[in-house]
Design a protein around this motif. Structure first.
Motif, PDB file in Angstrom:
ATOM      1  N   HIS A  39       0.833  -1.203   0.000  1.00 46.40           N
ATOM      2  CA  HIS A  39       0.000   0.000   0.000  1.00 46.40           C
ATOM      3  C   HIS A  39       0.876   1.265   0.000  1.00 46.40           C
ATOM      4  O   HIS A  39       0.683   2.169  -0.810  1.00 46.40           O
ATOM      5  N   HIS A  74       1.772   4.320  -2.991  1.00 40.62           N
ATOM      6  CA  HIS A  74       1.703   5.783  -2.882  1.00 40.62           C
ATOM      7  C   HIS A  74       2.853   6.474  -3.626  1.00 40.62           C
ATOM      8  O   HIS A  74       2.768   7.657  -3.924  1.00 40.62           O
ATOM      9  N   HIS A 117      -5.802   8.272  -2.331  1.00 34.34           N
ATOM     10  CA  HIS A 117      -6.589   7.047  -2.411  1.00 34.34           C
ATOM     11  C   HIS A 117      -7.697   7.250  -3.443  1.00 34.34           C
ATOM     12  O   HIS A 117      -8.858   7.390  -3.091  1.00 34.34           O
ATOM     13  N   PHE A 167      -5.162   4.741  -7.656  1.00 30.09           N
ATOM     14  CA  PHE A 167      -4.492   4.059  -6.555  1.00 30.09           C
ATOM     15  C   PHE A 167      -5.048   2.634  -6.386  1.00 30.09           C
ATOM     16  O   PHE A 167      -4.303   1.661  -6.309  1.00 30.09           O
TER      17      PHE A 167
END
Ligand SMILES: [Zn+2]
Length: 225
Positions: A189, A193, A199, A203
């Motif tokens: 995760h 980024h 988000h 993404f």
């Protein structure tokens, strides 16, 4: 009273000056003279905001001793499983190690709870860093990104964070207590980024590509392991 991000509990007393105490990572206590207007208290607390934040961070990173609940036989989490604490005395160096279903903590004074918790904390940290390092070695080439650096810290509300400007990722200290699949999810995760700061749909599309079962992992992480 709320001053900026600080929750302040004010007690009025027959005193001449204001006294400020940082009691926990969440609360600040202030004793103030009876006749002072609220604005005056507010502005003094606001002036010391940086100092308060600093003290709160110190408190948050300190091991929080739970004397009654930390002894031989205490169950503690590690990598999503439960282990038994074994405290043993040593004349040599303090040392923590994994043995079958136990985590053995060797200390000069095994009944020193604070020392035991401190040792466990530093062992947790070392273990977590090793695992993150391994995960980065596996995932960075797969994802074709590279974090500039990574760090571990205690965080109250997040499992990880990524500074998209510097490329450094941060992982929550408590992840060592969670399953390896959960840790892997958070690492992927945060690396995602590096492609996409927010988000958003992009993404999530990237997450779906890299780790198709990430939703299941996120759910497990946030509910139990
Ligand atoms: Zn995120």
């Amino acid at each position: 009273m709320q001053v900026g991000k600080h929750k302040v509990v004010v007690t009025r007393k027959s005193i001449k000056h204001l006294y400020l105490r940082v009691k926990s990572a969440h609360q600040v206590e202030v004793s103030a003279p009876r006749h002072w207007p609220e604005n005056h208290i507010r502005s003094i607390v606001a002036e010391r905001s940086d100092w308060i934040t600093e003290q709160q961070q110190k408190l948050a990173t300190k091991p929080q001793p739970q004397p009654a609940s930390f002894k031989n036989g205490t169950r503690i989490p590690f990598e999503g499983r439960s282990y038994t604490v074994v405290l043993t005395q040593t004349t040599g160096r303090r040392n923590a190690s994994l043995k079958d279903a136990c985590i053995e903590l060797k200390l000069p004074q095994p009944d020193d709870i604070n020392a035991a918790i401190k040792l466990l904390d530093s062992w947790y940290r070392t273990q977590l860093k090793q695992r993150i390092q391994q995960l980065l070695q596996v995932w960075q080439p797969v994802m074709n990104v590279a974090a500039s650096d990574f760090g571990v810290r205690k965080m109250k509300t997040r499992w990880g964070s990524c500074n998209t400007r510097t490329g450094k990722i941060w992982l929550n200290f408590d992840l060592i207590k969670k399953s390896p699949q959960s840790l892997e999810y958070v690492v992927v995760h945060e690396l995602t980024h590096l492609y996409e700061r927010y988000h958003n749909a992009r993404f999530y599309a990237l997450m779906d590509k890299f780790l198709p079962d990430w939703r299941v992992r996120r759910k497990r992480l946030n509910h139990y392991e």
